[in-house]
Design a protein around this motif. Structure first.
Motif, PDB file in Angstrom:
ATOM      1  N   UNK A 774       0.819  -1.215   0.000  1.00 49.84           N
ATOM      2  CA  UNK A 774       0.000   0.000   0.000  1.00 49.84           C
ATOM      3  C   UNK A 774       0.854   1.267   0.000  1.00 49.84           C
ATOM      4  N   UNK A 775       1.809   1.317   0.924  1.00 49.07           N
ATOM      5  CA  UNK A 775       2.569   2.556   1.081  1.00 49.07           C
ATOM      6  C   UNK A 775       3.496   2.810  -0.113  1.00 49.07           C
ATOM      7  N   UNK A 776       4.253   1.801  -0.502  1.00 51.32           N
ATOM      8  CA  UNK A 776       5.180   2.024  -1.619  1.00 51.32           C
ATOM      9  C   UNK A 776       4.412   2.145  -2.934  1.00 51.32           C
ATOM     10  N   UNK A 781       2.833   5.331  -7.423  1.00 52.43           N
ATOM     11  CA  UNK A 781       1.744   5.707  -8.338  1.00 52.43           C
ATOM     12  C   UNK A 781       1.239   7.129  -8.126  1.00 52.43           C
ATOM     13  N   UNK A 782       1.168   7.538  -6.835  1.00 49.97           N
ATOM     14  CA  UNK A 782       0.569   8.854  -6.555  1.00 49.97           C
ATOM     15  C   UNK A 782       1.562   9.865  -5.981  1.00 49.97           C
ATOM     16  N   UNK A 783       2.771   9.434  -5.722  1.00 50.30           N
ATOM     17  CA  UNK A 783       3.777  10.353  -5.171  1.00 50.30           C
ATOM     18  C   UNK A 783       3.514  10.725  -3.727  1.00 50.30           C
ATOM     19  N   UNK A 788       4.049   6.391   7.084  1.00 47.20           N
ATOM     20  CA  UNK A 788       3.833   5.013   6.643  1.00 47.20           C
ATOM     21  C   UNK A 788       4.813   4.622   5.541  1.00 47.20           C
ATOM     22  N   UNK A 789       5.055   5.553   4.617  1.00 49.29           N
ATOM     23  CA  UNK A 789       5.989   5.276   3.515  1.00 49.29           C
ATOM     24  C   UNK A 789       7.389   5.041   4.063  1.00 49.29           C
ATOM     25  N   UNK A 790       7.772   5.915   5.004  1.00 45.26           N
ATOM     26  CA  UNK A 790       9.108   5.780   5.602  1.00 45.26           C
ATOM     27  C   UNK A 790       9.221   4.424   6.305  1.00 45.26           C
TER      28      UNK A 790
END
Lengths: 820, 59
Positions: A774-776, A781-783, A788-790
């Motif tokens: 989800x996060x990556x 896809x959406x930048x 969460x991404x980290x």
């Protein structure tokens, strides 16, 4: 009561014979290690005869758990006779066990199986010569075709009644002398002395457990070892093969000694170093593609939309489909124009869902509106494909609008009723709904039955056709012998990462149900490998997860064909990645267990066996839907339709479901899944009820997403994005399995600590994969970048480090080498 | 009246299912797995006859 044990090498056809003799439907697979527990059944023709199917063994020297099961039964429970199943296509090796069985002092009847295959090869088996050499009755049979089966059973019953003959084969004089000396010191029954003497001579560690007094025979063994210049175990092994070699030429005439069989020729391609893996990937892709996307979908659509939907046509359906499509197309054009020109009054008049809807008003409004639009005027509007959920912008002209209104007029502005065409069978919900209505049942009870039980169980049962198609293909692959090759192919890959191909057999079985998959790990001797296999086996999608996969693929991915196969390959990748990571940790360090597997000959599957296997697996889901799933749907309906509104406990409307008891529970936990993109209470609750049985996810989603204007699929599509949908799929595929499988894990681990580790690892791994997806995915896809991404990047980095770091054991071995 | 009849039938079904599950549990079988021992190749850990073997599992 006469007790007969079926004993023989793995994959010699014991279970097939057991089914033929007892009328049972035990699972049969064309690979070694299908049976790891003894099974009992009564002989069809004589209920006084109890048949025990034992796990396959190569010898009576126990190395694995299932070998111990067989040996303990034969020695401790002493059946009245042994029906020894021998693979006729591999007689020499199979007779090794026969020589041991003949020493037990129990009457033995040898059933030479796969005689059809022997004859096909042009080989000739001399039954009388074999019977004379072994000193016991020999019966040629084909368990698969059913020939000779009853004769074998009859001989075994006779042998049980009249007792055993004397063991005919003898060893070299020096060995015989040693055995006689040992036998004299034994305090066991006369007919068992030879067996125990041989086992003591072999220094079998476990044999002492079966003896009240264990004599000290070390000096006898040492003297014989010195005399024959070999260790005692090898001496006995050599003696057995010497005996077999001495009789084999008189008993078997082989037509061609060195030519390639058909199986060998197929294997040259199927197990080829470079082609094996792509072939396997294509085969599994096709199996899931056909099961879920094509044949399975047609069948499931009929089940979902017909049997558990409005109903279906026994005949005359095509005329309805034609009219329905024409009406739907015309409605879309008219509604598109109305929306484009913003005519709210016309829209209201055309809304058939409205309480004030009147056919005449709709007709007048549509005709007046169409007359105000010029033939050349155009309107552009959005059309949503119900199958793929894709939105398409369509432009239509005023001429098309006029034509559309004419079509609607032809139908008198009334949607075609399927009951007016051919022979219409109403669906289960319609039938039950009408019955409840006629009985004037209270609304809440109608809701419980229709929106709870029928919707929930129906959603699960609707996927049974897909499951049956999948099980049909899996049964075909198992029965023909291809699945055994997959284990062999996977061993080549697994071994590179320090894993054993033996781990693949449980995974193979786990595609049907995780419980026997976990149990099948008993064939793995190495305890560390066994624990690792138990921990990872349920990553492979079992049959119960199939409805869930199909539902997500249909609702969130518009029926995309890649979703279901990707779930299988995700499970496979999770097993390999987990294996590599775990194998480098202290708990699982060590060389992989050696994997020696006899590849069974390919054979044409019999339709009866394949259909039986398919039905046996599929019927359990139907039973489940009528028991645990039904109870679950009642619980889910009550807790989702009752709750506190303004401080008072009351039944809720669909719009108030957010205040239900279930919503309260779900919301309390949902925050955990926010980083995975599906932090809504419905998805959270579905994940939890999935622990009871994985089909429950489908039942729960069907109840919780049935409210509102759209269908369940439309509501689900609105609640999930493609990324959160796949994260939801990945998490539920990989997290802790159902309670039944968790129970099996606990039992097999035989340790609360190891059980807790397995469940924690599964949940942690599933969460990490869901987070990364989800996060990556969102980042790419959406930048979007956030905490969460980290976290996902950190977890991915740590995972890659664990995956690619050097194996600590290899390092220490290298160090030892340098020091030396 | 219809509500009572349907309600009682439903209760009877639920009680029947629960009784069956309790009975299976007492017999050492799984109330959850669907009881399709055949499809498990009797590898099912809940099949009563296999219990002796499970107790002998090495730790």
């Amino acid at each position: 009561m006469i007790r007969i044990a079926l004993a023989g090498n793995p994959n010699s056809g014991k279970t097939t014979l057991f089914n033929a003799l007892t009328g049972s439907n035990q699972f049969v697979g064309n690979w070694p290690g299908v049976t790891v527990e003894k099974k009992e059944g009564r002989l069809k023709q004589n209920k006084e005869v109890l048949i025990a199917d034992l796990p396959g063994i190569y010898s009576l020297s126990p190395y694995t758990m299932e070998e111990i099961v067989s040996r303990n039964y034969l020695i401790q429970e002493k059946p009245d006779a042994i029906l020894n199943i021998v693979d006729g296509t591999n007689l020499e090796r199979n007779l090794y066990l026969t020589t041991q069985l003949l020493e037990l002092g129990i009457p033995v009847v040898v059933a030479v199986n796969m005689m059809d295959e022997v004859e096909k090869r042009g080989d000739i088996l001399h039954i009388d010569a074999l019977a004379k050499a072994l000193g016991c009755p020999v019966v040629p049979i084909s368990a698969l075709k059913g020939s000779g089966v009853q004769e074998a059973a009859k001989k075994a019953v006779e042998a049980a009644q009249y007792g055993a003959g004397e063991c005919k084969h003898t060893f070299a004089p020096a060995v015989e002398l040693a055995l006689q000396k040992i036998a004299r010191q034994l305090q066991v029954a006369e007919n068992q002395k030879r067996y125990f003497a041989i086992k003591l001579f072999e220094r079998d560690e476990k044999i002492g457990q079966s003896l009240s007094v264990v004599p000290n025979v070390e000096s006898i063994i040492a003297q014989t070892e010195k005399e024959l210049d070999d260790d005692s175990e090898s001496i006995i092994t050599n003696e057995r093969y010497t005996f077999i070699s001495s009789i084999i030429n008189d008993c078997l005439t082989k037509r061609n000694q060195n030519t390639f069989t058909t199986s060998d020729k197929i294997d040259k391609v199927v197990t080829n170093r470079f082609l094996a893996l792509p072939i396997f990937a294509i085969v599994m892709y096709l199996v899931y593609y056909v099961s879920v996307t094509t044949v399975g979908t047609w069948a499931t659509d009929w089940a979902n939309d017909g049997v558990f939907g409005d109903g279906w046509h026994l005949y005359g359906g095509s005329a309805y489909t034609e009219d329905s499509e024409a009406y739907s197309e015309a409605s879309t054009i008219l509604n598109g124009f109305v929306e484009f020109y913003g005519e709210e009054n016309v829209a209201e008049a055309l809304n058939s869902e409205s309480e004030t809807y009147d056919v005449q008003n709709a007709k007048t409004a549509a005709e007046t509106f169409a007359a105000s639009i010029g033939m050349e005027d155009e309107a552009t509007y959005a059309v949503v494909d119900e199958e793929t959920m894709a939105t398409e912008m369509v432009t239509a002209t005023g001429a098309e609008l006029a034509e559309a209104v004419q079509v609607l007029d032809d139908f008198d502005f009334t949607e075609p009723d399927p009951a007016d065409y051919g022979l219409w069978v109403p669906g289960v919900p319609v039938f039950i709904g009408n019955a409840l209505e006629s009985m004037q049942v209270a609304d809440w009870l109608q809701g419980l039955i229709l929106d709870g039980i029928v919707a929930g169980c129906g959603a699960v049962l609707g996927f049974v056709p897909q499951m049956l198609v999948l099980f049909f293909f899996l049964a075909l692959l198992e029965s023909c012998g291809y699945m055994a090759r997959i284990a062999f192919i996977m061993d080549r890959i697994f071994r590179r990462f320090g894993l054993s191909g033996k781990s693949f057999i449980p995974i193979l079985i786990g595609t049907g149900c995780g419980v026997p998959g976990i149990m099948a790990s008993r064939t793995i001797e190495n305890e560390r490998d066994r624990r690792m296999t138990i921990t990872t086996t349920t990553f492979i999608p079992c049959g119960a997860k199939l409805p869930f996969i199909a539902m997500v693929a249909g609702a969130i991915f518009g029926g995309a064909s890649w979703v279901a196969p990707s779930a299988y390959f995700l499970g496979m990748a999770a097993i390999i990645i987990s294996g590599i990571i775990l194998k480098k940790t202290k708990r699982f360090l060590g060389d992989p267990a050696p994997f020696v597997m006899e590849l069974p000959a390919y054979h044409m599957p019999t339709l009866g066996n394949v259909l039986r296997s398919m039905w046996e697996r599929g019927s359990s889901f139907i039973k489940k839907a009528g028991t645990i799933i039904l109870l679950s749907t009642i619980f889910i309906w009550f807790t989702s339709y009752f709750g506190f509104v303004d401080g008072s406990f009351t039944m809720l409307t669909e719009e108030q479901m957010d205040q239900s008891l279930l919503a309260g529970i779900g919301k309390a936990i949902a925050w955990i899944f926010i980083p995975l993109g599906f932090g809504n209470w419905q998805a959270t609750v579905a994940s939890i009820t999935g622990l009871v049985a994985k089909e429950n996810i489908v039942g729960t989603m069907a109840i919780l997403y049935s409210g509102g204007m759209g269908t369940v699929y439309e509501n689900m599509a609105a609640s999930f994005t493609v990324l959160s949908g796949y994260a939801f799929l990945a998490f539920n595929l990989l997290c802790a399995p159902c309670f039944a499988a968790m129970g099996a894990i606990k039992r097999e681990m035989n340790s609360t600590r190891w059980f807790a580790f397995a469940v924690a690892y599964q949940c942690g791994f599933a969460y990490a994969i869901g987070l990364i997806v989800y996060q990556l995915g969102n980042f790419v896809l959406n930048g979007t970048f956030g905490i969460g991404t980290a976290a996902a990047i950190l977890i991915l980095g740590y995972g890659l480090y664990l995956l690619f770091r050097p194996n600590p054991e290899a390092k220490s071995k290298k160090a030892v080498k340098v020091n030396a | 009246m219809g509500t009572w009849i349907v309600g009682l039938i439903l209760i009877a079904i639920v009680v029947g299912i629960i009784r069956d599950m309790v009975r299976k549990k007492k017999e050492g079988k799984s109330p959850i797995c669907g009881g399709s021992c055949g499809s498990c190749g009797a590898n099912c850990p809940y099949a009563s006859h296999s219990h002796d073997q499970q107790q002998k599992q090495p730790k």
